[in-house]
Design a protein around this motif. Structure first.
Motif, short mmCIF file in Angstrom:
data_model
loop_
_atom_site.label_atom_id
_atom_site.label_comp_id
_atom_site.label_asym_id
_atom_site.label_seq_id
_atom_site.Cartn_x
_atom_site.Cartn_y
_atom_site.Cartn_z
N SER A 115 0.87 -1.18 0.00
CA SER A 115 0.00 0.00 0.00
C SER A 115 0.90 1.23 0.00
CB SER A 115 -0.89 0.00 1.24
OG SER A 115 -0.10 0.22 2.40
N GLN A 116 0.31 2.38 -0.27
CA GLN A 116 1.09 3.62 -0.27
C GLN A 116 1.73 3.84 1.10
OE1 GLN A 116 -1.22 7.15 -0.95
NE2 GLN A 116 0.57 8.42 -1.30
N LYS A 117 0.98 3.58 2.15
CA LYS A 117 1.49 3.79 3.50
C LYS A 117 2.67 2.85 3.78
CE LYS A 117 -0.13 4.03 8.26
NZ LYS A 117 -1.28 3.93 9.16
N LEU A 166 5.77 4.04 1.75
CA LEU A 166 6.37 5.25 2.32
C LEU A 166 7.06 4.96 3.64
CD1 LEU A 166 3.69 7.92 1.43
CD2 LEU A 166 6.03 7.82 0.61
N GLY A 174 9.50 10.93 3.39
CA GLY A 174 8.27 11.11 2.63
C GLY A 174 7.64 12.44 2.99
N GLU A 175 6.77 12.92 2.09
CA GLU A 175 6.11 14.20 2.33
C GLU A 175 4.77 14.20 1.61
OE1 GLU A 175 6.88 18.66 0.81
OE2 GLU A 175 8.53 17.78 1.95
N GLU A 176 3.70 14.39 2.35
CA GLU A 176 2.35 14.48 1.81
C GLU A 176 2.00 13.30 0.90
OE1 GLU A 176 1.57 18.31 0.09
OE2 GLU A 176 2.47 19.36 1.78
N GLY A 177 2.40 12.10 1.29
CA GLY A 177 2.05 10.91 0.53
C GLY A 177 2.98 10.61 -0.64
N PHE A 178 4.09 11.33 -0.77
CA PHE A 178 5.03 11.13 -1.86
C PHE A 178 6.42 10.84 -1.29
CE2 PHE A 178 1.78 13.91 -3.61
CZ PHE A 178 1.47 13.27 -4.80
#
Length: 89
Positions: free
Chosen positions: A66-68, A71, A77-81
């Motif tokens: 998953s994205q989480k 990251l 990481g910053e704001e989901g990126f």
């Protein structure tokens, strides 16, 4: 494109390098062979689209992070990126 010793010296200046006469001769020969190869590329037959598609594997979605989770593995990481150092300054 015809390569000459004068053009090679101009390229040396642009690249800010100095080559010995022996290195110039070797490089000139190598560059001529590379350019001959590039000139021959348009003569290569194109593969039919159907034949090319037959060699590709089917794109099947599979489980992934998953994205989480992704990251959480990143150094920063910053704001989901992913945050990475700047490439150009």
């Amino acid at each position: 494109m015809e390569l000459s010793p004068d053009l090679l010296r101009k390229l040396e200046g642009l690249a800010k390098i100095r080559l010995s006469p022996e290195e110039e001769a070797l490089l000139l020969d190598d560059l001529k062979r590379i350019l001959d190869f590039v000139d021959a590329l348009p003569q290569v037959e194109e593969v039919a689209e159907e034949a090319a598609l037959g060699r590709l594997r089917e794109d099947i979605p599979r489980p992934s992070l998953s994205q989480k989770e992704a990251l959480a593995l990143a150094p920063e990481g910053e704001e989901g990126f992913f945050r990475v150092p700047p490439v150009l300054e």
